[in-house]
Design an enzyme around this catalytic site. Structure first.
Site, short mmCIF file in Angstrom:
data_model
loop_
_atom_site.label_atom_id
_atom_site.label_comp_id
_atom_site.label_asym_id
_atom_site.label_seq_id
_atom_site.Cartn_x
_atom_site.Cartn_y
_atom_site.Cartn_z
N LYS A 127 -1.59 -1.10 -3.56
CA LYS A 127 -2.94 -0.72 -3.07
C LYS A 127 -2.97 0.55 -2.88
CE LYS A 127 -4.63 -3.05 0.45
NZ LYS A 127 -4.80 -3.71 1.71
N GLU A 149 0.73 -1.28 0.05
CA GLU A 149 0.08 -0.02 -0.11
C GLU A 149 0.78 1.12 -0.29
OE1 GLU A 149 -3.96 1.59 2.07
OE2 GLU A 149 -3.19 -0.55 2.57
N PHE A 204 -14.81 -3.37 1.18
CA PHE A 204 -14.97 -3.78 2.65
C PHE A 204 -16.33 -4.29 3.14
CE2 PHE A 204 -10.78 -1.90 4.25
CZ PHE A 204 -10.02 -2.22 3.12
#
Length: 317
Positions: free
Chosen positions: A132, A96, A178
């Site tokens: 990410k 990320e 999510f």
């Protein structure tokens, strides 16, 4: 009867949502994902102390001011963890970018290129890496440029259909909706509602995105993430990919009941056909308080853990 984890692996690519190498060895996922929170946990594991030392030494050799030193330390630690995980899994590792860059397209692109260069310096090709990036408009714009350069991206902190459509329009390789955090918001908002099984709003969100992508012919991979219980995972069996924490994989491993496929690529229906403009994207987010709040909260949390990781790495050994 095969375990539910094995049954799931037969229809969905299972990804490890952890930086714990021992857990990855145990459950044998295809891919793995990391983020600042998981890296912070990994930094406290004794086995990873040599990687912390290596990251510090590498950063010190690069020179620069104190902020450059911190940035290089944390980036190198993420890459060192990624390299160790790639020795075990056959697929890709997601690494990320700094969450504090979530609203800066140019800075996100530059850090992504830096991470790819660091992996390539270690002999790891970009075909094994996913970068990410938070699913802000700026992040999605950065991903569009990176994908055109052959750098595949995982768009994370995704909570809405609006974000998903924009990601597919941009040609991103993969999205991570999510599930559990969507459920969290709705449970807080409507505490007396039955949000279990197919009524789980996170499950419904991912199912809608998956069906739209398949019906529209998008190549972007849907990877459900952030699960609160194994029933959410069961409800999304058949999704392209699911990234699952070790504790939930353990539960699936211990269950041998039949697992029904819930998502199929043939059952989708087109919900929207035209690419979103920036204005339409921002209005869509404005009209979705859950997505707006959870995106902002997620960015803040990852930024906090990034700072904690920097502070840990900056301490003398």
């Amino acid at each position: 009867m095969a375990t539910q984890l094995d049954q799931l692996k037969a229809i969905t690519t299972v990804v490890a949502d952890t930086g714990d190498i021992e857990a990855i060895r145990t459950f044998k996922p295809v891919d793995a994902t990391t983020n600042p929170s998981l890296l912070l946990k990994a930094a406290g594991i004794a086995e990873y102390q040599p990687l912390l030392t290596s990251a510090k030494e590498w950063a010190q050799r690069q020179g620069g001011d104190s902020q450059s030193l911190l940035s290089n330390m944390t980036d190198r630690f993420a890459v060192e963890i990624g390299r160790e995980i790639l020795k075990i899994i056959p697929g890709r590792i997601s690494t990320e970018v700094d969450a504090r860059l979530s609203f800066d397209t140019t800075a996100t692109i530059n850090q992504a290129r830096k991470l790819i260069a660091m992996y390539e310096e270690l002999g790891i090709g970009r075909e094994r890496i996913l970068i990410k990036i938070a699913s802000t408009w700026e992040g999605i714009s950065a991903a569009k440029t990176l994908e055109q350069e052959g750098v595949n991206c995982n768009l994370t902190l995704l909570f809405s259909f609006t974000q998903a459509v924009a990601c597919a329009d941009a040609g991103t390789y993969l999205i991570s909706p999510f599930v559990g955090r969507i459920l969290d918001w709705h449970k807080k908002s409507t505490p007396d509602a039955d949000l279990s099984g197919p009524a789980d709003p996170g499950v419904q969100s991912v199912s809608k995105i998956y069906n739209h992508y398949k019906a529209s012919g998008y190549n972007t991979i849907v990877m459900g993430a952030s699960f609160r219980n194994i029933e959410e995972i069961r409800q999304l069996a058949g999704c392209d990919r699911l990234t699952i924490a070790p504790a939930l994989m353990q539960e699936l491993q211990q269950c041998e009941l039949p697992l029904q496929r819930m998502l199929n690529p043939e059952q989708g229906s087109i919900s929207q056909e035209t690419p979103l403009s920036e204005g339409q994207f921002r209005w869509g987010m404005n009209e979705d308080p859950m997505a707006t709040e959870k995106l902002a909260e997620g960015i803040r949390k990852f930024a906090e853990d990034q700072i904690k990781l920097e502070q840990l790495l900056s301490k003398p050994q």
